[in-house]
Design an enzyme around this catalytic site. Structure first.
Site, short mmCIF file in Angstrom:
data_model
loop_
_atom_site.label_atom_id
_atom_site.label_comp_id
_atom_site.label_asym_id
_atom_site.label_seq_id
_atom_site.Cartn_x
_atom_site.Cartn_y
_atom_site.Cartn_z
N LYS A 208 0.27 -1.34 0.49
CA LYS A 208 0.13 -0.34 0.01
C LYS A 208 0.83 0.80 0.26
O LYS A 208 2.43 1.11 0.34
CB LYS A 208 -1.13 0.02 1.64
CG LYS A 208 -2.33 -1.26 0.72
CD LYS A 208 -3.40 -0.76 1.45
CE LYS A 208 -4.09 -2.15 1.08
NZ LYS A 208 -5.35 -2.44 2.00
N ARG A 244 -3.35 -9.93 5.52
CA ARG A 244 -3.53 -10.36 3.92
C ARG A 244 -2.51 -9.81 2.89
O ARG A 244 -2.26 -8.37 3.43
CB ARG A 244 -5.41 -9.71 3.09
CG ARG A 244 -5.05 -9.50 1.76
CD ARG A 244 -6.39 -9.03 1.43
NE ARG A 244 -7.18 -8.95 0.47
CZ ARG A 244 -6.35 -7.36 -0.58
NH1 ARG A 244 -5.43 -7.23 0.20
NH2 ARG A 244 -6.78 -7.77 -2.40
N1 PMM Z 1 -7.60 -3.84 0.39
C1 PMM Z 1 -7.40 -4.12 -0.74
C2 PMM Z 1 -8.33 -4.91 -1.26
N2 PMM Z 1 -9.00 -5.92 -0.61
N3 PMM Z 1 -9.40 -6.71 1.38
C3 PMM Z 1 -8.83 -6.70 2.28
N4 PMM Z 1 -10.02 -7.24 3.82
N5 PMM Z 1 -8.40 -5.76 3.37
C4 PMM Z 1 -7.82 -4.45 2.86
O1 PMM Z 1 -6.50 -4.13 3.50
C5 PMM Z 1 -8.14 -5.02 1.43
C6 PMM Z 1 -8.68 -5.86 0.63
C7 PMM Z 1 -6.54 -2.52 -1.66
O2 PMM Z 1 -6.18 -3.56 -2.21
P1 PMM Z 1 -5.21 -4.60 -2.91
O3 PMM Z 1 -6.05 -6.22 -3.66
O4 PMM Z 1 -4.70 -4.16 -4.27
O5 PMM Z 1 -4.40 -4.68 -2.23
#
Ligand code: PMM
Length: 263
Positions: A208, A244
């Site tokens: 991020k 994650r």
């Molecule tokens: N961040 C992104 C996408 N999905 N799901 C959860 N549970 N928590 C997160 O912080 C989160 C998410 C941001 O996009 P990315 O797939 O590029 O990391």
């Protein structure tokens, strides 16, 4: 031991001209690799929720994720679907997903919580204050950890009232969602406010933008993956249930080091 969610993007590969089949094929292969590296759950998404990302249609989202979910779930791998849409969540559960990962905490689609209740799946409720197009306008907090925890507590109550058993609910403080870089660091420092809520906590810091605060704006993906392994280990130390990440191998190593340190 903290669980690791591996991120699988079921989005068209701009470097491939092999079409839809090749895209699904490479997403499945990537999922298998992350599983072999120690992912406990594969989180499969077909629409980027990054700040400023374009929305895709629900039909297109399902064309992207369903074949990938079907194949990985059939191999016995626990799968979650990263979606804001109730109909995609339901179709994904029918295809074998066990968890619905809704970064909006059930706010983006009014049908989401009832759909998940009916499906019997678990749900991860993210902290969210509105669509990514203008979420920074809502990045105002007194004490960010306490406020995020309070807003998540409300979402948990709404989900439970919709018929989702509390044991099926996971909360996620939504790093990067309606938070400035500084607020993300404050939130991580105050994670105990979220852990104290009670439900399992999931945290996503992977690659991020706020990591540039520590690394500099020119940090490439490899350096951001190392930083993510560190933030994920620190989140584990703060008591979260799962992290994650894109780079499962690096985060698994960081968690193993933490385990050895703690004895
Ligand atoms: N961040 C992104 C996408 N999905 N799901 C959860 N549970 N928590 C997160 O912080 C989160 C998410 C941001 O996009 P990315 O797939 O590029 O990391």
């Amino acid at each position: 031991m903290t669980a690791v969610w591996g991120i699988v993007n079921a989005t068209p590969d701009s470097f491939s001209d092999g079409g839809r089949y090749a895209d699904a094929e490479s997403a499945v292969a990537h999922g298998r690799l992350l599983r072999a590296q120690g992912a406990d759950v594969l989180d499969i998404g077909g629409e980027s929720t990054r700040p400023g990302a374009e929305r895709v249609s629900v039909a297109e989202e399902q064309r992207r994720v369903l074949p990938v979910i079907e194949r990985l779930a059939a191999e016995g791998i626990p799968v979650s679907v990263d979606t804001l849409n109730a109909s995609t969540a339901l179709a994904a559960v029918h295809a074998g997903a066990r968890i619905v990962n809704d970064v909006s905490g059930g706010l983006a689609d009014p049908e989401m919580l009832a759909a998940v209740a009916e499906s019997g799946a678990d749900i991860a409720l993210g902290h969210w204050r509105g669509p990514s197009s203008d979420m920074y306008a809502r990045a105002e907090y007194g004490r960010v950890g306490r406020e995020v925890a309070g807003e998540l507590r409300e979402r948990v109550a709404v989900a439970a009232a919709a018929g989702i058993a509390p044991s099926r609910i996971i909360v996620d403080p939504g790093v990067g969602f309606a938070k400035t870089a500084g607020q993300n660091w404050d939130l991580l420092r105050e994670l105990s406010d979220v852990v104290a809520l009670g439900p399992r906590v999931l945290v996503g810091t992977s690659r991020k933008r706020f990591l540039a605060d520590a690394l500099g704006a020119d940090a490439d993906e490899a350096r951001k993956d190392l930083a993510t392994a560190v933030t994920s280990a620190l989140a584990a130390r703060a008591g979260v249930w799962a992290v994650r990440v894109h780079d499962v191998a690096a985060t698994r190593d960081a968690l193993a080091v933490l385990g050895a340190w703690d004895g």
